[in-house]
Scaffold this active site. Sequence first.
Site, PDB file in Angstrom:
ATOM      1  N   ASN A   1       0.810  -1.226   0.000  1.00  0.00           N
ATOM      2  CA  ASN A   1       0.000   0.000   0.000  1.00  0.00           C
ATOM      3  C   ASN A   1       0.845   1.279   0.000  1.00  0.00           C
ATOM      4  OD1 ASN A   1       0.936  -0.183   2.589  1.00  0.00           O
ATOM      5  ND2 ASN A   1      -1.047  -0.614   3.526  1.00  0.00           N
TER       6      ASN A   1
ATOM      7  N   HIS B   1      -7.653   6.019  10.150  1.00  0.00           N
ATOM      8  CA  HIS B   1      -6.532   5.328   9.502  1.00  0.00           C
ATOM      9  C   HIS B   1      -7.029   4.603   8.238  1.00  0.00           C
ATOM     10  CE1 HIS B   1      -2.752   2.617  10.211  1.00  0.00           C
ATOM     11  NE2 HIS B   1      -2.835   3.089   8.982  1.00  0.00           N
TER      12      HIS B   1
ATOM     13  N   GLN C   1      -5.625   3.214  18.421  1.00  0.00           N
ATOM     14  CA  GLN C   1      -6.646   3.052  17.387  1.00  0.00           C
ATOM     15  C   GLN C   1      -7.633   1.958  17.778  1.00  0.00           C
ATOM     16  OE1 GLN C   1      -3.892   4.561  13.657  1.00  0.00           O
ATOM     17  NE2 GLN C   1      -4.901   2.618  13.468  1.00  0.00           N
TER      18      GLN C   1
ATOM     19  N   ARG D   1       3.052   6.567  11.831  1.00  0.00           N
ATOM     20  CA  ARG D   1       2.398   6.043  13.030  1.00  0.00           C
ATOM     21  C   ARG D   1       2.192   7.192  14.000  1.00  0.00           C
ATOM     22  NH1 ARG D   1       0.925   2.581  10.328  1.00  0.00           N
ATOM     23  NH2 ARG D   1       1.340   0.347  10.443  1.00  0.00           N
TER      24      ARG D   1
HETATM   25  P1  NAI Z   1      10.417   1.224   4.367  1.00  0.00           P
HETATM   26  O1  NAI Z   1      10.978   0.165   5.238  1.00  0.00           O
HETATM   27  O2  NAI Z   1      10.491   1.060   2.894  1.00  0.00           O
HETATM   28  O3  NAI Z   1      11.100   2.633   4.717  1.00  0.00           O
HETATM   29  C1  NAI Z   1      11.238   3.101   6.017  1.00  0.00           C
HETATM   30  C2  NAI Z   1      12.460   4.016   6.056  1.00  0.00           C
HETATM   31  O4  NAI Z   1      12.503   4.636   7.340  1.00  0.00           O
HETATM   32  C3  NAI Z   1      13.776   3.258   5.867  1.00  0.00           C
HETATM   33  O5  NAI Z   1      14.534   3.872   4.840  1.00  0.00           O
HETATM   34  C4  NAI Z   1      14.451   3.387   7.229  1.00  0.00           C
HETATM   35  O6  NAI Z   1      15.859   3.432   7.144  1.00  0.00           O
HETATM   36  C5  NAI Z   1      13.868   4.699   7.724  1.00  0.00           C
HETATM   37  N1  NAI Z   1      13.980   4.893   9.177  1.00  0.00           N
HETATM   38  C6  NAI Z   1      13.860   3.983  10.170  1.00  0.00           C
HETATM   39  N2  NAI Z   1      14.096   4.560  11.355  1.00  0.00           N
HETATM   40  C7  NAI Z   1      14.379   5.857  11.111  1.00  0.00           C
HETATM   41  C8  NAI Z   1      14.722   6.963  11.939  1.00  0.00           C
HETATM   42  N3  NAI Z   1      14.881   6.823  13.269  1.00  0.00           N
HETATM   43  N4  NAI Z   1      14.926   8.160  11.366  1.00  0.00           N
HETATM   44  C9  NAI Z   1      14.829   8.302  10.014  1.00  0.00           C
HETATM   45  N5  NAI Z   1      14.537   7.293   9.177  1.00  0.00           N
HETATM   46  C10 NAI Z   1      14.305   6.076   9.725  1.00  0.00           C
HETATM   47  O7  NAI Z   1       8.907   1.405   4.862  1.00  0.00           O
HETATM   48  P2  NAI Z   1       7.686   2.024   4.065  1.00  0.00           P
HETATM   49  O8  NAI Z   1       7.035   0.985   3.229  1.00  0.00           O
HETATM   50  O9  NAI Z   1       8.138   3.283   3.424  1.00  0.00           O
HETATM   51  O10 NAI Z   1       6.687   2.341   5.275  1.00  0.00           O
HETATM   52  C11 NAI Z   1       7.061   3.232   6.309  1.00  0.00           C
HETATM   53  C12 NAI Z   1       6.017   3.231   7.413  1.00  0.00           C
HETATM   54  O11 NAI Z   1       4.805   3.826   6.946  1.00  0.00           O
HETATM   55  C13 NAI Z   1       5.585   1.842   7.875  1.00  0.00           C
HETATM   56  O12 NAI Z   1       6.485   1.265   8.780  1.00  0.00           O
HETATM   57  C14 NAI Z   1       4.258   2.147   8.525  1.00  0.00           C
HETATM   58  O13 NAI Z   1       4.436   2.519   9.879  1.00  0.00           O
HETATM   59  C15 NAI Z   1       3.737   3.359   7.734  1.00  0.00           C
HETATM   60  N6  NAI Z   1       2.603   2.982   6.873  1.00  0.00           N
HETATM   61  C16 NAI Z   1       1.403   3.606   7.079  1.00  0.00           C
HETATM   62  C17 NAI Z   1       0.297   3.246   6.342  1.00  0.00           C
HETATM   63  C18 NAI Z   1      -1.008   3.937   6.521  1.00  0.00           C
HETATM   64  O14 NAI Z   1      -2.032   3.425   6.070  1.00  0.00           O
HETATM   65  N7  NAI Z   1      -1.045   5.093   7.141  1.00  0.00           N
HETATM   66  C19 NAI Z   1       0.355   2.155   5.352  1.00  0.00           C
HETATM   67  C20 NAI Z   1       1.697   1.650   5.118  1.00  0.00           C
HETATM   68  C21 NAI Z   1       2.766   2.034   5.897  1.00  0.00           C
END
Ligand code: NAI
Length: 390
Positions: A149, A341, A317, A288
């Site tokens: 997503n 959400h 939530q 989040r």
């Molecule tokens: P991803 O794993 O592709 O990218 C996450 C990035 O965050 C990585 O590059 C990582 O190095 C970086 N990161 C981790 N800790 C960090 C920090 N302390 N400071 C800066 N960067 C940091 O994950 P993706 O697919 O981009 O998703 C990210 C988040 O989005 C998910 O973990 C989820 O919590 C949220 N999400 C929300 C949705 C919604 O419906 N609102 C749906 C899908 C994801």
Amino acid sequence: MFARLARIPGPLASSRSLSHSIPSSSASWSRGMKVLAILYRGGDAAKQEPRLLGTVENELGLRKWLESEGHEFIVTDSKDGPNSDLDKHIEDAEIVITTPFHPGYITRDLIKKAKNLKVCVTAGVGSDHVDLNAAVERKIQVLEVTGSNVTSVAEHVVMSILLLVRNFVPAHEMIERGDWQVSEIARNAYDLEGKVIGTIGAGRIGYRVLERLLPFGTKEHLYHDYASLSAEAEKAVNARRVQDLKDMVSQCDVVTVNCPLHEGTKGLINAEVLSHFKKGAWLVNTARGAICDKDAVAAALKSGQLSGYAGDVWNVQPAPRDHIWRTMKNPLGGGNGMVPHYSGTTLDAQARYAAGTRAILENYLTGKPQKPADVIVGVGKYETKSYGQR
Ligand code: NAI
């Protein structure tokens, strides 16, 4: 062109991709396994719209198949407290599936009770609702449908940025009220063109947000992430890495949060960090809720330190009826773009995460390796690099 870039988050190159396959450990492969799914109740909408797959009513489309294989499938939305179905059924479930939209919180205490639990599957992206350290210790795998997503969320982020910058919500509310006073709206409406945008996290979603913002003629894109993009990937989205978070936010007109929730990001945007934002900046968080301090954000909006806050994720939530983020406003009475959400649960996304959940279960049941990018916690260790530097 993208396939040639060294680190571009997305289907072609993944920060989570490993060179080896992750085995599907200790699957029972037998009939009679108990699968528990915690999903949100869809009500009439789910009865009328079968593509609402992530609901209790439509059960991710899994029941017929799981039962034909001889497994027991429990689906519920009852997830909180000692009398919940989650608390009751986790004792002997082998697999727990949950969506981040109505997360079953798999705490350390529940993991202690879950004698038979082998796999937690997130139908979507973001597995912070599971105590990942406890899962590592108990050798419970945590899998998610990586990428399912990310486009849905990136589009929502761009929409949220635009609605804040252009002061859309108060404008629409004025129209519904029957009023018409252009100056009241225009006094706090701007163009996105020429603005500096910063993302915390430049993974799959963060990167896609920057890609989508380029055509707006933004001035510069900044990113804060412990993993660096390749020079080519940076150039492709006009992005510059800023190692220090306060340094980055102090340069941004808009900050968007796109990193997972883990020990290193819980409460990351607190009163101290907010005081380093440019006065009147806009903040969008679809990652989040708990990454931002609830009360500090509300206070920053009230004082005008932030002009706006938007997103779809909440620290708890469903959010309580009196959650301050529902009604908080800037001094001009606007600046709130909060919604439930749903950014990652469009009908398009639901089709993808339902199919991905089934693929994960099929791999587990047949002993096939899981897709490496889907493995957050493997057997006894973190496989992802996204949940903090370990
Ligand atoms: P991803 O794993 O592709 O990218 C996450 C990035 O965050 C990585 O590059 C990582 O190095 C970086 N990161 C981790 N800790 C960090 C920090 N302390 N400071 C800066 N960067 C940091 O994950 P993706 O697919 O981009 O998703 C990210 C988040 O989005 C998910 O973990 C989820 O919590 C949220 N999400 C929300 C949705 C919604 O419906 N609102 C749906 C899908 C994801």
